[in-house]
Design a protein around this motif. Structure first.
Motif, PDB file in Angstrom:
ATOM      1  N   SER A 219       0.834  -1.203   0.000  1.00 35.91           N
ATOM      2  CA  SER A 219       0.000   0.000   0.000  1.00 35.91           C
ATOM      3  C   SER A 219       0.870   1.255   0.000  1.00 35.91           C
ATOM      4  CB  SER A 219      -0.917   0.010   1.219  1.00 35.91           C
ATOM      5  OG  SER A 219      -0.145   0.120   2.408  1.00 35.91           O
ATOM      6  N   ASN A 220       0.260   2.358  -0.380  1.00 38.49           N
ATOM      7  CA  ASN A 220       0.985   3.630  -0.375  1.00 38.49           C
ATOM      8  C   ASN A 220       1.469   3.977   1.037  1.00 38.49           C
ATOM      9  OD1 ASN A 220       0.631   4.032  -3.113  1.00 38.49           O
ATOM     10  ND2 ASN A 220      -1.235   5.233  -2.856  1.00 38.49           N
ATOM     11  N   PHE A 221       0.617   3.727   2.018  1.00 40.60           N
ATOM     12  CA  PHE A 221       0.985   4.046   3.396  1.00 40.60           C
ATOM     13  C   PHE A 221       2.191   3.226   3.841  1.00 40.60           C
ATOM     14  CE2 PHE A 221       0.543   3.374   8.011  1.00 40.60           C
ATOM     15  CZ  PHE A 221       0.596   4.685   8.440  1.00 40.60           C
ATOM     16  N   TYR A 222       2.217   1.951   3.482  1.00 40.03           N
ATOM     17  CA  TYR A 222       3.334   1.082   3.852  1.00 40.03           C
ATOM     18  C   TYR A 222       4.627   1.547   3.192  1.00 40.03           C
ATOM     19  CZ  TYR A 222       5.921  -3.239   4.715  1.00 40.03           C
ATOM     20  OH  TYR A 222       6.848  -4.152   5.136  1.00 40.03           O
ATOM     21  N   ILE A 223       4.531   1.995   1.943  1.00 36.28           N
ATOM     22  CA  ILE A 223       5.723   2.447   1.222  1.00 36.28           C
ATOM     23  C   ILE A 223       6.227   3.783   1.786  1.00 36.28           C
ATOM     24  CG2 ILE A 223       6.587   3.207  -1.018  1.00 36.28           C
ATOM     25  CD1 ILE A 223       4.580   1.295  -2.311  1.00 36.28           C
ATOM     26  N   GLN A 224       5.298   4.655   2.127  1.00 35.23           N
ATOM     27  CA  GLN A 224       5.681   5.996   2.553  1.00 35.23           C
ATOM     28  C   GLN A 224       6.088   6.082   4.020  1.00 35.23           C
ATOM     29  OE1 GLN A 224       2.369   8.512   1.644  1.00 35.23           O
ATOM     30  NE2 GLN A 224       2.513   8.193  -0.574  1.00 35.23           N
ATOM     31  N   MET A 225       5.676   5.101   4.838  1.00 33.18           N
ATOM     32  CA  MET A 225       5.932   5.182   6.271  1.00 33.18           C
ATOM     33  C   MET A 225       7.412   5.386   6.625  1.00 33.18           C
ATOM     34  SD  MET A 225       4.906   5.410   9.292  1.00 33.18           S
ATOM     35  CE  MET A 225       3.164   5.122   9.023  1.00 33.18           C
ATOM     36  N   PRO A 226       8.365   4.653   6.023  1.00 33.36           N
ATOM     37  CA  PRO A 226       9.784   4.885   6.393  1.00 33.36           C
ATOM     38  C   PRO A 226      10.235   6.317   6.135  1.00 33.36           C
ATOM     39  CG  PRO A 226       9.552   2.827   5.197  1.00 33.36           C
ATOM     40  CD  PRO A 226       8.238   3.525   5.080  1.00 33.36           C
ATOM     41  N   PHE A 227       9.780   6.898   5.025  1.00 34.52           N
ATOM     42  CA  PHE A 227      10.184   8.266   4.710  1.00 34.52           C
ATOM     43  C   PHE A 227       9.602   9.257   5.726  1.00 34.52           C
ATOM     44  CE2 PHE A 227      10.096   5.900   0.708  1.00 34.52           C
ATOM     45  CZ  PHE A 227      11.364   6.150   0.216  1.00 34.52           C
ATOM     46  N   LEU A 228       8.328   9.046   6.080  1.00 31.34           N
ATOM     47  CA  LEU A 228       7.705   9.924   7.052  1.00 31.34           C
ATOM     48  C   LEU A 228       8.407   9.851   8.404  1.00 31.34           C
ATOM     49  CD1 LEU A 228       3.928   9.268   6.262  1.00 31.34           C
ATOM     50  CD2 LEU A 228       5.302  11.238   5.577  1.00 31.34           C
ATOM     51  N   LEU A 229       8.760   8.632   8.807  1.00 32.12           N
ATOM     52  CA  LEU A 229       9.410   8.460  10.101  1.00 32.12           C
ATOM     53  C   LEU A 229      10.833   9.015  10.097  1.00 32.12           C
ATOM     54  CD1 LEU A 229       8.118   4.946  11.218  1.00 32.12           C
ATOM     55  CD2 LEU A 229       7.348   7.204  11.941  1.00 32.12           C
ATOM     56  N   GLU A 230      11.512   8.929   8.954  1.00 30.64           N
ATOM     57  CA  GLU A 230      12.848   9.530   8.865  1.00 30.64           C
ATOM     58  C   GLU A 230      12.767  11.037   9.128  1.00 30.64           C
ATOM     59  OE1 GLU A 230      14.679   8.667   5.125  1.00 30.64           O
ATOM     60  OE2 GLU A 230      14.323   6.505   5.321  1.00 30.64           O
ATOM     61  N   GLY A 231      11.807  11.683   8.474  1.00 23.47           N
ATOM     62  CA  GLY A 231      11.632  13.113   8.709  1.00 23.47           C
ATOM     63  C   GLY A 231      11.242  13.404  10.143  1.00 23.47           C
ATOM     64  N   ALA A 232      10.371  12.543  10.706  1.00 23.05           N
ATOM     65  CA  ALA A 232       9.940  12.748  12.093  1.00 23.05           C
ATOM     66  C   ALA A 232      11.110  12.627  13.059  1.00 23.05           C
ATOM     67  CB  ALA A 232       8.844  11.753  12.451  1.00 23.05           C
ATOM     68  N   VAL A 233      11.993  11.658  12.817  1.00 26.31           N
ATOM     69  CA  VAL A 233      13.161  11.476  13.685  1.00 26.31           C
ATOM     70  C   VAL A 233      14.067  12.706  13.617  1.00 26.31           C
ATOM     71  CG1 VAL A 233      15.288  10.150  13.987  1.00 26.31           C
ATOM     72  CG2 VAL A 233      13.125   8.961  13.635  1.00 26.31           C
ATOM     73  N   ALA A 234      14.305  13.200  12.402  1.00 24.17           N
ATOM     74  CA  ALA A 234      15.152  14.395  12.251  1.00 24.17           C
ATOM     75  C   ALA A 234      14.518  15.592  12.949  1.00 24.17           C
ATOM     76  CB  ALA A 234      15.376  14.691  10.772  1.00 24.17           C
ATOM     77  N   GLY A 235      13.206  15.766  12.769  1.00 23.29           N
ATOM     78  CA  GLY A 235      12.516  16.874  13.427  1.00 23.29           C
ATOM     79  C   GLY A 235      12.531  16.746  14.940  1.00 23.29           C
ATOM     80  N   LEU A 236      12.378  15.506  15.438  1.00 21.07           N
ATOM     81  CA  LEU A 236      12.401  15.282  16.883  1.00 21.07           C
ATOM     82  C   LEU A 236      13.765  15.622  17.463  1.00 21.07           C
ATOM     83  CD1 LEU A 236      10.995  14.226  19.425  1.00 21.07           C
ATOM     84  CD2 LEU A 236      11.790  11.928  18.818  1.00 21.07           C
ATOM     85  N   PHE A 237      14.839  15.199  16.780  1.00 19.48           N
ATOM     86  CA  PHE A 237      16.181  15.532  17.260  1.00 19.48           C
ATOM     87  C   PHE A 237      16.404  17.048  17.248  1.00 19.48           C
ATOM     88  CE2 PHE A 237      17.456  11.063  16.544  1.00 19.48           C
ATOM     89  CZ  PHE A 237      18.155  10.861  17.718  1.00 19.48           C
ATOM     90  N   GLY A 238      15.864  17.721  16.231  1.00 16.09           N
ATOM     91  CA  GLY A 238      15.974  19.175  16.197  1.00 16.09           C
ATOM     92  C   GLY A 238      15.261  19.815  17.372  1.00 16.09           C
ATOM     93  N   GLY A 239      14.067  19.290  17.708  1.00 17.23           N
ATOM     94  CA  GLY A 239      13.333  19.811  18.862  1.00 17.23           C
ATOM     95  C   GLY A 239      14.056  19.545  20.174  1.00 17.23           C
ATOM     96  N   VAL A 240      14.655  18.351  20.300  1.00 16.38           N
ATOM     97  CA  VAL A 240      15.409  18.023  21.511  1.00 16.38           C
ATOM     98  C   VAL A 240      16.615  18.941  21.656  1.00 16.38           C
ATOM     99  CG1 VAL A 240      16.839  16.256  22.603  1.00 16.38           C
ATOM    100  CG2 VAL A 240      14.649  15.618  21.579  1.00 16.38           C
ATOM    101  N   LEU A 241      17.314  19.175  20.546  1.00 15.50           N
ATOM    102  CA  LEU A 241      18.488  20.053  20.586  1.00 15.50           C
ATOM    103  C   LEU A 241      18.091  21.485  20.945  1.00 15.50           C
ATOM    104  CD1 LEU A 241      21.522  20.303  20.146  1.00 15.50           C
ATOM    105  CD2 LEU A 241      21.087  20.661  17.709  1.00 15.50           C
ATOM    106  N   ALA A 242      17.002  21.972  20.358  1.00 15.49           N
ATOM    107  CA  ALA A 242      16.533  23.326  20.672  1.00 15.49           C
ATOM    108  C   ALA A 242      16.135  23.436  22.135  1.00 15.49           C
ATOM    109  CB  ALA A 242      15.349  23.681  19.764  1.00 15.49           C
ATOM    110  N   SER A 243      15.433  22.430  22.654  1.00 19.34           N
ATOM    111  CA  SER A 243      15.025  22.448  24.067  1.00 19.34           C
ATOM    112  C   SER A 243      16.245  22.441  24.975  1.00 19.34           C
ATOM    113  CB  SER A 243      14.135  21.239  24.375  1.00 19.34           C
ATOM    114  OG  SER A 243      12.968  21.250  23.575  1.00 19.34           O
ATOM    115  N   GLY A 244      17.256  21.645  24.622  1.00 20.39           N
ATOM    116  CA  GLY A 244      18.479  21.599  25.420  1.00 20.39           C
ATOM    117  C   GLY A 244      19.200  22.933  25.445  1.00 20.39           C
ATOM    118  N   VAL A 245      19.234  23.619  24.286  1.00 19.03           N
ATOM    119  CA  VAL A 245      19.886  24.930  24.219  1.00 19.03           C
ATOM    120  C   VAL A 245      19.166  25.937  25.120  1.00 19.03           C
ATOM    121  CG1 VAL A 245      20.365  26.898  22.721  1.00 19.03           C
ATOM    122  CG2 VAL A 245      20.876  24.583  21.933  1.00 19.03           C
TER     123      VAL A 245
END
Length: 302
Positions: A219-245
């Motif tokens: 399915s489209n959702f199954y194919i797209q899920m890894p890409f969405l999660l990659e972006g989410a992980v990068a965004g989460l790390f950015g939020g963690v770094l900003a909060s730490g600063v």
């Protein structure tokens, strides 16, 4: 959906585009740091306004010998009858909570504490200063009512709203607050574009794999899920770094260096971080997921 496969694809995608992922994390962190700084400045402004506006008073200065001929209501130094009339009028004025008389000697003592070691303090005398009424209002914004009530009475040299003395400080803080939010908006757009390009490159490099998955019925959702999660992980790390600063700036710079030397300013505590940190984390993840989904609609076609 096989969780193990999705996690493997996320790891592979992050490693393949490590440089771009780092750029996304850093740019997202910078944008969210500015956004968090703007939110904290907004909280600081509210705290300072609440602290100072609860303390500011309206000062009704009465005529002394130096005001005679220099102020419209000062034909002579204020008399006892005029002072009593002014006090009675203030006490009957709406929004007035408290009226305190500060005599010339008391004003001189306060002046001497402030300027005693300077040339101004050494040359001053009690007669040089004006006695005044300190008026506490239930609503500090109603200063004009006090001025209208006693501003034209005999014996009144001037009416001063201490709130106006603080206005330049609050104006400066508001400008800094809006600047931080404006810079954050620009950085968020740049971070969005970086995430867009990162996901596009990742989708392009794996176009053969996604084509095979489509052919076997994924399915489209199954194919797209890894890409969405990659972006989410990068965004989460950015939020963690900003909060730490922001936490580091608060703990080491504000509380450790600035606050001990600026005791007259009521700095905010850790309370605002309870909602600002989740906001930054959520904003980082949400922005990355939206950018990824928008990118995949155009580039993940097989």
């Amino acid at each position: 959906m096989r969780i193990q496969y999705v996690l493997q694809e996320i790891g592979h995608g992050l490693r393949r585009n490590l440089t771009m992922v780092i750029a996304v994390v850093v740019s997202t962190a910078v944008a969210l740091t500015m956004l968090g700084a703007g939110l904290l400045m907004w909280q600081q402004t509210k705290a300072m306004e609440g602290y100072w506006y609860g303390k500011v008073q309206v000062a009704v200065y009465m005529c002394n010998q130096n005001d005679v001929g220099n102020a419209p209501n000062c034909s002579s130094q204020v008399t006892g009858a005029e002072s009593a009339a002014i006090k009675a009028k203030l006490q009957s004025t709406p929004y007035v909570q408290q009226v305190i008389l500060e005599s010339q000697n008391e004003a001189y003592q306060h002046y001497e504490q402030e300027y005693g070691k300077t040339a101004l303090g050494q040359n001053a005398t009690p007669s040089f200063l004006e006695s005044d009424f300190r008026v506490k209002l239930s609503d500090p914004s109603k200063y004009q009512i006090v001025e209208g009530a006693v501003g034209g009475m005999p014996g009144v040299a001037s009416v001063v709203d201490e709130q106006q003395l603080l206005q330049p400080l609050f104006t400066f803080i508001h400008i800094a607050e809006y600047t931080a939010v404006g810079v954050a908006s620009v950085m968020l757009v740049l971070a969005f574009l970086l995430i867009f390009n990162t996901v596009r490159l990742s989708a392009f490099s794996r176009r053969r794999e996604t084509g095979i998955m489509r052919l076997v019925g994924a399915s489209n959702f199954y194919i797209q899920m890894p890409f969405l999660l990659e972006g989410a992980v990068a965004g989460l790390f950015g939020g963690v770094l900003a909060s730490g600063v922001l936490i580091g700036i608060k703990a080491f710079f504000i509380d450790g260096i600035v606050a001990p030397h600026l005791t007259s300013i009521q700095f905010i505590g850790w309370g605002p971080f309870v909602f600002i940190v989740p906001v930054l984390l959520g904003a980082g993840v949400l922005m990355a997921v939206i950018a990824s989904a928008f990118t995949l609609r155009k580039y993940l076609r097989v």
